[in-house]
Scaffold this motif. Structure first.
Motif, short mmCIF file in Angstrom:
data_model
loop_
_atom_site.label_atom_id
_atom_site.label_comp_id
_atom_site.label_asym_id
_atom_site.label_seq_id
_atom_site.Cartn_x
_atom_site.Cartn_y
_atom_site.Cartn_z
N ASN A 48 50.92 61.38 27.26
CA ASN A 48 51.96 60.65 27.99
C ASN A 48 52.11 61.19 29.40
OD1 ASN A 48 52.50 58.96 25.82
ND2 ASN A 48 54.20 60.20 25.07
N LEU A 49 52.09 62.50 29.52
CA LEU A 49 52.22 63.16 30.82
C LEU A 49 51.05 62.76 31.74
CD1 LEU A 49 53.31 66.73 31.37
CD2 LEU A 49 51.02 66.17 32.11
N ARG B 48 50.80 59.93 35.28
CA ARG B 48 50.50 60.48 36.61
C ARG B 48 49.69 59.47 37.41
NH1 ARG B 48 48.39 62.09 40.87
NH2 ARG B 48 48.67 64.20 41.70
N GLY B 49 50.23 59.04 38.52
CA GLY B 49 49.52 58.09 39.39
C GLY B 49 48.26 58.70 39.98
N TYR B 50 47.27 57.87 40.21
CA TYR B 50 46.02 58.27 40.85
C TYR B 50 45.28 59.37 40.08
CZ TYR B 50 48.20 55.61 44.51
OH TYR B 50 48.83 54.61 45.21
N PHE B 51 45.45 59.38 38.78
CA PHE B 51 44.70 60.31 37.93
C PHE B 51 44.21 59.52 36.73
CE2 PHE B 51 44.26 63.30 34.44
CZ PHE B 51 43.40 64.21 35.02
N TYR B 52 42.91 59.56 36.51
CA TYR B 52 42.30 58.77 35.45
C TYR B 52 41.49 59.67 34.54
CZ TYR B 52 43.63 55.33 38.86
OH TYR B 52 44.35 54.59 39.76
N ARG C 171 51.32 76.38 32.57
CA ARG C 171 52.57 75.94 31.94
C ARG C 171 52.62 74.41 31.92
NH1 ARG C 171 55.25 79.60 29.31
NH2 ARG C 171 54.95 81.67 30.16
N TRP C 172 53.47 73.88 31.11
CA TRP C 172 53.60 72.44 30.89
C TRP C 172 54.23 71.79 32.12
CZ3 TRP C 172 51.75 70.24 26.45
CH2 TRP C 172 52.02 68.88 26.27
N ASN C 173 53.41 71.42 33.08
CA ASN C 173 53.86 70.81 34.31
C ASN C 173 52.78 69.84 34.77
OD1 ASN C 173 53.52 70.89 37.42
ND2 ASN C 173 55.67 71.41 37.09
N THR C 174 53.12 68.60 35.00
CA THR C 174 52.14 67.57 35.32
C THR C 174 51.22 67.98 36.46
OG1 THR C 174 53.71 65.86 34.63
CG2 THR C 174 51.82 65.14 35.94
N GLU C 175 51.80 68.39 37.58
CA GLU C 175 50.97 68.69 38.75
C GLU C 175 50.06 69.90 38.52
OE1 GLU C 175 50.51 66.51 41.15
OE2 GLU C 175 51.93 65.33 39.99
N VAL D 213 47.15 68.66 36.19
CA VAL D 213 46.23 67.80 36.94
C VAL D 213 45.42 68.62 37.94
CG1 VAL D 213 46.09 65.91 38.63
CG2 VAL D 213 47.52 65.66 36.58
N GLN D 214 46.06 69.53 38.63
CA GLN D 214 45.35 70.38 39.60
C GLN D 214 44.31 71.24 38.91
OE1 GLN D 214 45.44 70.27 42.97
NE2 GLN D 214 43.73 71.69 42.82
N ALA D 215 44.64 71.80 37.76
CA ALA D 215 43.67 72.62 37.01
C ALA D 215 42.47 71.78 36.58
CB ALA D 215 44.34 73.27 35.81
#
Length: 134
Positions: A24-25, A29-33, A119-123, A126-128
Motif C-alpha cells: 500500500n505504501l 507513492r507517485g512516480y514510483f513503479y 525504518r518504515w518511511n515511504t521516502e 523508495v530512496q533505498a
C-alpha cells in the motif's frame, strides 16, 4: 523512460499484514513503479513439494532488482525467509531490511545480510530501492 523495479519482498505469512502495508505504501507513492515478485498467502505456489517451491522462488528472486526483507524479529524464526535471503545473497541480489512500524528489535538474519536497514518511511524505502537496486 521511467524504471519499473522488480521487487521480491521476503516476509512471513503469519505477518502478512506487514506485506500488505508495504505494498500500500509503495503503490501510493507517485512516480514510483514496481512489479512485485514474491509469493503471497492469497496467491501461493500450488504445491507441497519444497524443492519445486524453492525452484519457483529462486527464479522470482533471480529476476528481481532487489529483495526487501521485512525485518521483524519473526524473520529470524522463519526458515523460508532465511532461505530467501541466503538465495538472494548467493545470486548477488541486493538486500534491504525494512523495519516494520513499532519494531524496536530487528531480525539478526536480516541485519547480517542487508546492505542497509530502513525504518518504515515511504521516502526512505523508495530512496533505498532506487539507490541499491541492480
Amino acid at each position: 523512460m521511467v524504471k519499473t523495479y522488480s521487487i521480491f519482498v521476503s516476509h512471513s505469512w503469519d505477518h502478512s499484514n506487514d506485506l500488505v502495508s508495504l505494498h500500500n505504501l509503495l503503490s501510493s507513492r507517485g512516480y514510483f513503479y514496481y512489479d512485485p515478485q514474491e509469493v503471497t498467502k492469497n496467491n501461493p505456489i500450488n504445491s507441497v513439494n519444497a524443492i519445486y517451491i524453492k525452484q519457483q522462488l529462486k527464479e522470482r528472486i533471480k529476476n528481481s532488482d532487489i529483495l526487501l526483507a521485512l525485518a521483524g524479529i519473526y524473520a529470524s524464526h522463519s526458515d523460508w525467509m532465511k532461505w530467501e535471503i541466503e538465495t538472494a545473497r548467493a545470486l548477488g541480489i541486493p538486500i534491504v531490511g525494512i523495519i516494520p512500524r513499532g519494531q524496536e528489535r530487528i531480525s539478526k538474519v536480516v541485519f547480517d545480510n542487508s546492505i542497509i536497514d530502513i525504518r518504515w518511511n515511504t521516502e526512505s524505502i523508495v530512496q533505498a530501492i532506487r539507490s541499491y537496486a541492480k
